[in-house]
Design an enzyme around this catalytic site. Structure first.
Site, short mmCIF file in Angstrom:
data_model
loop_
_atom_site.label_atom_id
_atom_site.label_comp_id
_atom_site.label_asym_id
_atom_site.label_seq_id
_atom_site.Cartn_x
_atom_site.Cartn_y
_atom_site.Cartn_z
N LYS A 51 -4.17 -1.05 -6.71
CA LYS A 51 -5.20 -0.42 -5.86
C LYS A 51 -5.17 1.06 -6.19
O LYS A 51 -4.19 1.75 -5.91
CB LYS A 51 -4.87 -0.66 -4.39
CG LYS A 51 -5.79 0.08 -3.42
CD LYS A 51 -5.51 -0.32 -1.98
CE LYS A 51 -6.31 0.52 -0.99
NZ LYS A 51 -6.04 0.16 0.40
N TRP A 52 -6.24 1.56 -6.80
CA TRP A 52 -6.31 2.96 -7.29
C TRP A 52 -7.09 3.77 -6.26
O TRP A 52 -8.30 3.66 -6.16
CB TRP A 52 -7.01 2.97 -8.65
CG TRP A 52 -7.10 4.31 -9.31
CD1 TRP A 52 -7.81 5.39 -8.87
CD2 TRP A 52 -6.48 4.72 -10.54
NE1 TRP A 52 -7.66 6.44 -9.74
CE2 TRP A 52 -6.86 6.05 -10.77
CE3 TRP A 52 -5.65 4.08 -11.46
CZ2 TRP A 52 -6.44 6.76 -11.91
CZ3 TRP A 52 -5.25 4.79 -12.59
CH2 TRP A 52 -5.64 6.11 -12.79
N ASP A 53 -6.39 4.62 -5.53
CA ASP A 53 -7.01 5.36 -4.44
C ASP A 53 -7.29 6.81 -4.85
O ASP A 53 -6.73 7.32 -5.83
CB ASP A 53 -6.06 5.34 -3.22
CG ASP A 53 -6.78 5.43 -1.90
OD1 ASP A 53 -7.94 5.85 -1.88
OD2 ASP A 53 -6.16 5.08 -0.86
N ASP A 93 -12.53 2.07 5.25
CA ASP A 93 -11.31 1.93 6.04
C ASP A 93 -11.63 1.35 7.41
O ASP A 93 -10.73 1.04 8.19
CB ASP A 93 -10.61 3.30 6.20
CG ASP A 93 -9.79 3.63 4.96
OD1 ASP A 93 -9.57 2.71 4.14
OD2 ASP A 93 -9.40 4.80 4.80
N CYS A 151 -10.68 2.56 -4.83
CA CYS A 151 -10.71 2.92 -3.41
C CYS A 151 -10.75 4.43 -3.33
O CYS A 151 -10.24 5.12 -4.21
CB CYS A 151 -9.42 2.38 -2.75
SG CYS A 151 -9.19 2.90 -1.05
N ASN A 188 -7.99 10.25 -2.36
CA ASN A 188 -8.29 10.69 -1.00
C ASN A 188 -8.68 12.16 -0.89
O ASN A 188 -8.43 12.80 0.12
CB ASN A 188 -7.08 10.40 -0.10
CG ASN A 188 -6.97 8.93 0.22
OD1 ASN A 188 -7.90 8.35 0.77
ND2 ASN A 188 -5.88 8.30 -0.15
N ASP A 218 0.84 -1.20 0.00
CA ASP A 218 0.00 0.00 0.00
C ASP A 218 0.88 1.25 0.00
O ASP A 218 2.04 1.22 -0.41
CB ASP A 218 -0.96 -0.06 1.20
CG ASP A 218 -2.27 0.67 0.96
OD1 ASP A 218 -2.28 1.90 1.05
OD2 ASP A 218 -3.28 0.00 0.66
N ASP A 219 0.34 2.33 0.48
CA ASP A 219 0.97 3.66 0.46
C ASP A 219 2.36 3.63 1.12
O ASP A 219 2.63 2.80 1.99
CB ASP A 219 0.05 4.58 1.26
CG ASP A 219 0.27 6.03 0.93
OD1 ASP A 219 1.24 6.33 0.22
OD2 ASP A 219 -0.54 6.86 1.39
#
Ligand code: GLA
Length: 729
Positions: free
Chosen positions: A464-466, A536, A514, A468, A346-347
């Site tokens: 995983k295309w987020d 989340d 996401c 925010n 992830d990030d």
């Protein structure tokens, strides 16, 4: 006198003919079991009926005067909600759009009905397209405006779909929430007046309200009874869904992208088509309405619908942005040992000048952080490969941190409002901004971010295309009036363009949508993404409610459901691992913790859970869903049955403390009454030797299981069970 007789005769003839309708005047949009019937009444397109298919549509012939316009434009004397309002090239804000013609085309499982309407004065054409998907009983609707006027026209409103419902009472079911508390299911009566559910947050739309609904007529519907209309909008941007009830028994429902903060401007000679609105009808309650939507989504929308979804371990809740290369290597090895199929980093893996060690910097600089990962992504991919699993990566390519090389190099790519300070508010939005996906150069950049990662690292099998951030800054500082107004729609279409290009170039790479959890759970994105992150909040009890709510509109395999550590990092609640596993197993199963911190017994449970999931996942991912008992009533029960009715799985979770001596009855559905089934508890609680039902290990007929059912000895909060049914030959 003669003149009077002639006028009288002419009037009688007119009345006689205008009240006589023939089958050809009726536009029938029919699926296997449902029908939407429209009529051209002197140029006005009216909705006669939508519901169970009628045997003889000619019997509608005396009804047209009782029917209402299906897609009213402002300017025709309608004081109620309109489906559209157009501001013409000369500034006239009224329209008089009349039916001209229609034709039907057949394509195997679906028929497409295209209806042409024209403004009586202006050179403006409106096309309404209905597509009837026969086997899923879903009808989609979209509207196209073609501007042949002498200048641009503005769309004050252009809804994708509208429906006229008639009844005494209307009950609206929908999803509401906020970040970390998504997809709560609510049912409320629509009372006189107009109820509007909308999202004006720009680029992600489902934390608060989801663009979907079910409406039950006259009484609240159950899973198996009641007349229910289901509707949803395939759109990732601003939306508006309105429900207007009058005192005459009408409820006008309109759904489309929102007309909030800007009229979409269609240049001269150009056209604009709305997003799709999809609707279904069930005369037997909400259960069939959901199954219709699932079936349609699985055959017509969702990316790679027949692909078995892999078991993922995502690093976010386990290590956040604080990790070393060695640690990730160990996590990959341990994931493989547990039976996981894809490890997703992830990030936190990128940014050098502005290392991504916290959320305040680095977004936009998509180069691997050399300090944290000296071997680069390629080293981790090799480790995954050596251990026989796939490797996935997190990206957030639509966004940029103020502290990044990208922001310094391309300030004009950032969405901002001229003469206004950037709206840097709310947690992550304090430091991150949105890139302008209405700009082709930016679209190419966003494409190239993921393209380069995938080209340089051919072993990556999952993205995983987020996203925010919302879009509180309205418009583009450098843009003209048209681009400012069109921003909301053009941004979303720009995003779809980029995702489409990536899908074409990397057809087998798996994509997850996401947006700070469940901000992008919609069918606009699911065309390009295989699944979505629900929230989340990974607390198993919260997830029972979320998955229940979402199941009304989305099949299980698009809901990424991960087992996380306890106490839960969002709710601080402690829930037994058994229930955490059982809840994740009822959707697209995954893990979201540091596997290096598991105890021996946790290790064992997770391994067993994964191997059980592998055996049942095709039933869960591709089977038909039956909601047997609601979590809002204390013990949730859901069931999946495969198409051949040979295998089924039931999940039961106690959501609230129940009386100690209460047995929960499971009354099965969807089985073949003539067949015999064996019942076995799987994923058994290794910490508890208690028998959860005397019926397990025995064989019953489908008929008995559906009529009498079995009793489960589950009554303590957080107890859960998974029961597998297999047909005995
Ligand atoms: C969002 C996502 C999380 C995680 C973080 C990473 O909040 O919803 O799952 O990916 O971003 O920053």
């Amino acid at each position: 006198m003669k003149l009077f007789v002639r006028i009288l005769f002419a009037t009688i003839v007119t009345i006689f003919w205008s009240d006589r309708l023939y089958a050809d005047d009726i536009i029938a949009v029919e699926t296997e079991n449902t029908g939407l019937y429209l009529i051209n009444d002197n140029g006005i397109l009216k909705q006669l009926y939508y519901g169970d298919k009628v045997q003889d549509k000619n019997e509608f012939s005396l009804m047209k005067n009782m029917s209402l316009e299906v897609y009213p434009f402002y300017g025709t004397g309608n004081f109620n909600e309109n489906a559209a309002q157009i501001i013409h090239s000369d500034g006239n804000i009224t329209s008089s759009v009349k039916y001209v013609s229609h034709y039907v085309e057949s394509f195997g499982d679906y028929d497409k009905t295209s209806i042409l309407l024209k403004d009586q004065y202006y050179s403006l054409e409106v096309g309404i397209t209905f597509t009837a998907y026969k086997s899923s009983d879903v009808i989609t609707m979209s509207v196209t405006v073609v501007n042949n006027e002498s200048g641009p026209v503005q769309l004050g409103r252009l809804m994708s779909g509208s429906l006229n419902l008639r009844g005494d009472r209307f009950y609206l079911c929908r999803l509401y929430g906020t970040q970390g508390y998504e997809a709560n299911f609510i049912e409320e009566e629509i009372l006189q007046g107009t109820k509007v559910i909308e999202s004006n947050r720009g680029v992600r739309n489902t934390h608060f309200d989801n663009p979907s609904f079910m409406i039950s007529m006259d009484n609240k519907a159950t899973e198996n009874s009641g007349r229910v209309y289901g509707g949803l909008l395939c759109w990732t941007g601003n939306f508006r869904m309105s429900y207007q009830k009058d005192c005459l028994g009408n409820c006008f429902v309109a759904s489309g992208s929102s007309d909030f903060a800007g009229n979409y401007i269609v240049a001269q000679g150009m056209s604009y088509t709305t997003p799709l609105f999809a609707m279904t009808y069930s005369g037997q309650g909400k259960g069939p309405a959901s199954r219709n939507i699932h079936e349609w989504a699985r055959t017509c929308v969702i990316r790679e619908p027949d692909r078995v979804r892999p078991i993922v371990l995502n690093s976010w809740e386990g290590v956040g942005m604080n990790f070393t290369e060695r640690q990730i290597e160990q996590m990959i090895k341990k994931s493989a040992d547990l039976g996981v199929e894809v490890f997703v980093l992830d990030d936190g893996w990128f940014g050098n000048e502005y290392p991504r060690n916290d959320e305040s910097q680095g977004l936009g600089d998509w180069q691997c952080n050399k300090k944290k990962l000296p071997g680069g992504l390629s080293n981790l991919i090799s480790v995954a490969k050596e251990n026989g699993i796939g490797f996935g990566i997190w990206v957030e390519p639509e966004m940029v941190n103020v502290n990044s090389m990208l922001a310094q190099e391309h300030p004009s790519w950032i969405v901002s409002t001229d003469k206004r300070d950037p709206l840097l508010c709310l947690s992550r939005m304090k430091s991150q901004q949105l890139l302008d996906l209405t700009n082709n150069e930016v679209k190419d950049f966003v494409f190239s971010v993921v393209d380069s990662i995938l080209t340089l690292n051919p072993g990556i099998s999952y993205v995983k295309w987020d996203a925010n951030r919302y879009a509180p800054d309205h418009g583009i500082s450098s843009g003209d009036t048209r681009s400012q107004n069109n921003f909301w729609v053009d941004y979303v279409n720009g995003l779809y363009d980029v995702l489409d290009r990536l899908q074409n170039k990397y057809p087998s790479v798996f994509f997850q949508a996401c947006a700070s959890g469940g901000g992008r759970m919609d069918y606009g994105l699911l065309k390009y993404c295989h699944e979505a992150w629900i929230s989340d909040n990974t607390d198993a009890l919260s997830r029972v409610y979320m998955q229940w709510g979402l199941s009304h509109f989305f099949p299980a395999y698009v809901m990424a459901a991960h087992v996380s550590a306890t106490p839960n990092h969002t709710t601080n609640r402690e829930i037994p691992l058994k229930m955490r596993l059982d809840v994740a197993m009822s959707a697209r199963f995954g893990i979201e913790l540091d596997p290096l911190h598991l105890s021996e017994s946790e290790d064992d449970c997770i391994k067993k859970g994964i191997s059980e999931y592998k055996k049942i996942r095709e039933v869960v991912q591709f089977g038909d869903l039956y909601r047997l008992a609601s979590p809002y009533d204390g013990c949730s029960q859901i069931m999946y049955v495969d198409k051949a009715k040979e295998r089924a799985v039931v999940f039961a979770y106690v959501t609230e403390p129940l009386p100690y001596e209460k047995y929960n009855v499971v009354r099965f559905e969807g089985l073949d009454p003539e067949s015999k089934y064996s019942l076995v508890e799987i994923n058994k609680d290794i910490f508890c030797s208690r028998e959860i039902s005397a019926s397990l290990g025995k064989v019953y007929s489908g008929d008995f299981l559906m009529k009498n059912g079995i009793r489960l000895n589950l009554n303590r909060q957080y107890q859960s069970a998974v029961i597998e049914l297999k047909k005995i030959n």
